[in-house]
Design an enzyme around this catalytic site. Structure first.
Site, PDB file in Angstrom:
ATOM      1  N   THR A 164     -27.200  -4.083   6.895  1.00 22.23           N
ATOM      2  CA  THR A 164     -25.945  -3.446   6.477  1.00 22.23           C
ATOM      3  C   THR A 164     -25.294  -2.670   7.626  1.00 22.23           C
ATOM      4  O   THR A 164     -25.969  -1.995   8.396  1.00 22.23           O
ATOM      5  CB  THR A 164     -26.207  -2.504   5.298  1.00 22.23           C
ATOM      6  OG1 THR A 164     -26.706  -3.276   4.200  1.00 22.23           O
ATOM      7  CG2 THR A 164     -24.947  -1.782   4.877  1.00 22.23           C
ATOM      8  N   GLY A 203     -33.351   1.777   5.790  1.00 20.79           N
ATOM      9  CA  GLY A 203     -34.581   2.429   5.366  1.00 20.79           C
ATOM     10  C   GLY A 203     -35.615   2.465   6.480  1.00 20.79           C
ATOM     11  O   GLY A 203     -35.742   1.521   7.262  1.00 20.79           O
ATOM     12  N   GLU A 497     -30.020  -4.810  -2.151  1.00 19.05           N
ATOM     13  CA  GLU A 497     -30.500  -6.193  -2.344  1.00 19.05           C
ATOM     14  C   GLU A 497     -29.427  -7.067  -3.001  1.00 19.05           C
ATOM     15  O   GLU A 497     -29.731  -8.008  -3.726  1.00 19.05           O
ATOM     16  CB  GLU A 497     -31.790  -6.217  -3.178  1.00 19.05           C
ATOM     17  CG  GLU A 497     -32.992  -5.647  -2.466  1.00 19.05           C
ATOM     18  CD  GLU A 497     -33.383  -6.439  -1.234  1.00 19.05           C
ATOM     19  OE1 GLU A 497     -33.184  -7.660  -1.199  1.00 19.05           O
ATOM     20  OE2 GLU A 497     -33.886  -5.817  -0.278  1.00 19.05           O
TER      21      GLU A 497
END
Length: 719
Positions: A164, A203, A497
């Site tokens: 992203t 993350g 996701e």
């Protein structure tokens, strides 16, 4: 024996679940379903319960890993806790990456179990093993597996999945991060061309990540030109300078940094061929945790939930990594810059790359179902014990005995069972796809199924979490009872996701493709066989069936199956007509946008049809008659609720007004029947008290006094 004793206390001596010494008002159902042993139901619906017991035992033995109130932690404290939780599991012998590589069913079950320990732990584990580890295993080759598998598995090499960007999330094909091959040095130059291309929400990046799978546009010198980039003295000097002054060559051949003197102008002069988005391994930090040259990382800060996950934003400034750091399963580049791939087109390569990441959606389905089970366990147990009001001079009535509460929680519980069985079906199909290796039709089917079920499950769970909180009244608002944290942590499941709106469009796109396939005479996917009834979808409905109100007919699986399939087929038929009408005038993009609400409704309708069939198969396969009776009624409630809540059936004259009223009356009656077994139905999910950690939802003691005692203790009273 201990579990049987607890079950006995919960069940008491009768079907109402009354505990000795506690006055409970019996359920006022139209009729009662046979009472069953929740352990028998658990045995049927959960064939991996021994793994769950082992996972949860780790936290029973380490109670300091389970805070009573998540909201009271700073993000730094929560992140440190999640690291300790993960390392405790690894120390106990669990190997999530091994599950991911060799036992996917166990891996997804592992994710579901972690969801009620701490959703941040589930996501942190998913980033490390499904996204970071999975990208290395699925997009790389054997040499990548050999180099990194053990360190990723042991969390010695925490990693990131850097897809992203600030300005691009769902539209992966439009990512702007660049990976340009320098043929002189045999290196990729990873670069963030502008602020919009900064990797965002990554993350593991803010604190732990030492390496990342970075998705970037693969660019090589144009082979048809004279490659002036390689011959330009300025570029040569910059390349040699960056090699000689590069720092931090690490264990994996770490990066060096050097900005060519020619900069973007030199690249433009050279002429580059863009082969689209590919995945590259890029070191972020050295063994001591210091950032590598050219890597800039900032903490994304506090979030609405999941503050135990260290999300960060990453900017790359001409970071150099070896050519071998391309994850090259679907496309490789030799030393001269020649690109080759076993797949013939950029579109096919892109689809194959994203297809290998489908497992993340399956994991989110499992985690979302785990969260829903936990919330419903809290709400149903509480409402079965909490007493409010009643007839004059009579004991107060349990909240769950009120029709309004039943109509909130019982259909939600039915949907949860449906989502559980649908998730199991998806896991089985996904495992079959991985074994088949190359079955294009099965791959396409699983892609659509995972996209649709992820979207439907997470959206449904998010609404249901609010329903559970409301059903528990003011006590549901207490942080110690966890419903608020579950709702906040789960919220982002609708987005990552794959954004749900995008995923549902992918489902409808496949349905339209199969619709066209039907008329070409080619075989269609097994889960879409009902599209064959499209030819009859415009015929007048049988007036006898349209007006039939007998409960035996309304509960007949044949009627319910056909009704849900009819809805999907009819919506598909009318959508195809609308698109055909609007496309010539508006163009394909605007025509699709004009029909977008229809597109999304169709995908959700299809998923409800799939879920009901999964419930029906599960109820038919249950050998215990008492458990089977409850499963059958749960499936009826799910299907009838879907029919009752969709105006299309009435607008299309598939169901007459009198029949619609009969369906609503039947729904109320069936929810009343299920109230009598609601507690054992949630107990069958077997979430132990030390994992649930909600005083109002405890099982131990199974009495009102115990519930309030635990709540008072949690607040600080000496009782």
């Amino acid at each position: 024996m201990e579990r049987l004793a607890v079950l006995a206390r919960q069940a008491g001596s009768g079907p109402s679940g009354e505990a000795p010494g506690v006055t409970m008002v019996p359920c006022k159902a139209n009729r009662s379903l046979p009472f069953f042993d929740s352990h028998v139901m658990e045995t049927y619906i959960d064939d991996q319960r021994e793994l769950k017991a082992k996972i949860y035992q780790v936290f029973r033995a380490n109670s300091d890993l389970l805070p009573s109130v998540e909201e009271g932690l700073t993000k730094e404290e929560h992140r440190a806790l999640v690291r300790r939780q993960l390392r405790a599991l690894l120390a106990a012998g669990f190997n999530p990456l091994e599950y991911f590589a060799r036992d996917l069913k166990a891996y997804f079950y592992f994710a579901e179990c972690l969801a009620m320990v701490d959703a941040s732990l589930m996501v942190k584990s998913g980033v490390q093993y499904s996204l970071w580890g999975g990208s290395v295993l699925n997009l790389g080759t054997e040499r990548h597996r050999r180099a990194y598998f053990d360190d990723i598995a042991a969390f010695r090499l925490p990693g990131c999945f850097a897809m992203t960007e600030l300005k691009h999330g769902s539209n992966v094909a439009a990512l702007q991060t660049e990976a340009v091959l320098d043929v002189l040095t045999d290196e990729w130059v990873i670069h963030t061309p502008d602020e919009g291309a900064i990797k965002w929400w990554i993350g593991n990046a803010a604190e732990d990540g030492r390496m990342a799978t970075v998705f970037a546009r693969l660019k090589v010198p144009d082979p048809s030109g004279s490659m002036p980039n390689a011959l330009d003295p300025d570029v040569q000097a910059a390349a040699s300078s960056s090699k000689s002054s590069g720092k931090g060559a690490g264990k994996q051949g770490g990066p060096s940094v050097g900005k060519p003197k020619g900069g973007p102008a030199a690249e433009a002069k050279a002429g580059l061929v863009d082969h689209g988005v590919h995945a590259f391994l890029v070191p972020l930090r050295d063994a001591q945790g210091a950032l590598m040259p050219g890597v800039e990382i900032h903490d994304c800060g506090y979030k609405v939930g999941l503050n135990g996950v260290d999300n960060g934003a990453i900017r790359f400034t001409h970071v150099r990594v070896p050519r071998a750091h391309l994850l090259d399963r679907f496309g490789t580049v030799d030393k001269s810059g020649r690109y080759s791939s076993p797949l013939p087109s950029q579109a096919r390569r892109f689809a194959a790359t994203l297809g290998e990441l489908t497992g993340g959606r399956v994991g989110l389905c499992a985690g979302s179902v785990g969260v829903l089970k936990g919330a419903l366990t809290i709400a149903v147990r509480y409402c079965a014990q909490r007493q409010q009001f009643g007839p004059p001079d009579s004991p107060e009535v349990a909240v769950l005995d009120y029709q309004s509460t039943q109509m909130k929680l019982i259909p939600t519980m039915a949907s949860c069972y449906g989502l559980h069985f649908a998730k199991s079906f998806l896991v089985d199909r996904y495992c079959a796809m991985k074994r088949a290796k190359g079955d294009a039709r099965l791959t396409e089917e699983v892609h659509a199924l995972s996209a649709g079920l992820k979207a439907y499950t997470t959206a449904y769970t998010q609404v249901a979490l609010g329903t559970c909180r409301e059903a528990c009244g003011g006590h549901g608002y207490a942080a110690v009872n966890r419903l608020g944290a579950l709702r906040s942590d789960h919220d982002i499941f609708l987005t990552f996701e794959g954004d749900n709106t995008v995923l549902l469009q992918q489902v409808t796109a496949l349905l339209l493709k199969e619709y066209r396939t039907q008329f070409s005479g080619a075989p269609i996917s097994s889960t879409l066989h009902f599209i064959g009834q499209l030819a009859a979808s415009s015929l007048p409905n049988n007036p006898l069936v349209t007006h039939e109100t007998d409960p035996r007919h309304l509960r007949d699986p044949s009627f319910l199956t056909k009704a849900l399939e009819y809805r999907t087929a009819r919506m598909l038929f009318t959508l195809s007509l609308r698109l055909r009408k609007h496309t010539p005038r508006l163009g394909a993009f605007q025509a699709w946008n004009k029909c977008l609400a229809h597109v999304l409704d169709l995908a959700n309708a299809y998923m409800e049809s799939v879920i009901y069939k999964c419930m029906l198969r599960a109820s038919e396969g249950c050998m215990d008659a008492d458990c089977r009776a409850s499963l059958r009624v749960l499936s009826e409630v799910f299907a009838l609720n879907a029919v009752s809540s969709d105006m299309m059936f009435r607008n299309d004259e598939y169901i007459a007004p009198a029949k619609a009223k009969a369906i609503q009356r039947l729904l109320v009656a069936l929810c009343s029947e299920l109230r009598g077994v609601a507690v054992p139905l949630v107990n069958a999910w077997a979430i132990p008290d030390h994992i649930l950690r909600a005083p109002i939802g405890i099982l131990a003691g199974a009495g009102v006094a115990d519930m309030y005692k635990e709540y008072l203790l949690a607040i600080g009273f000496d009782v």
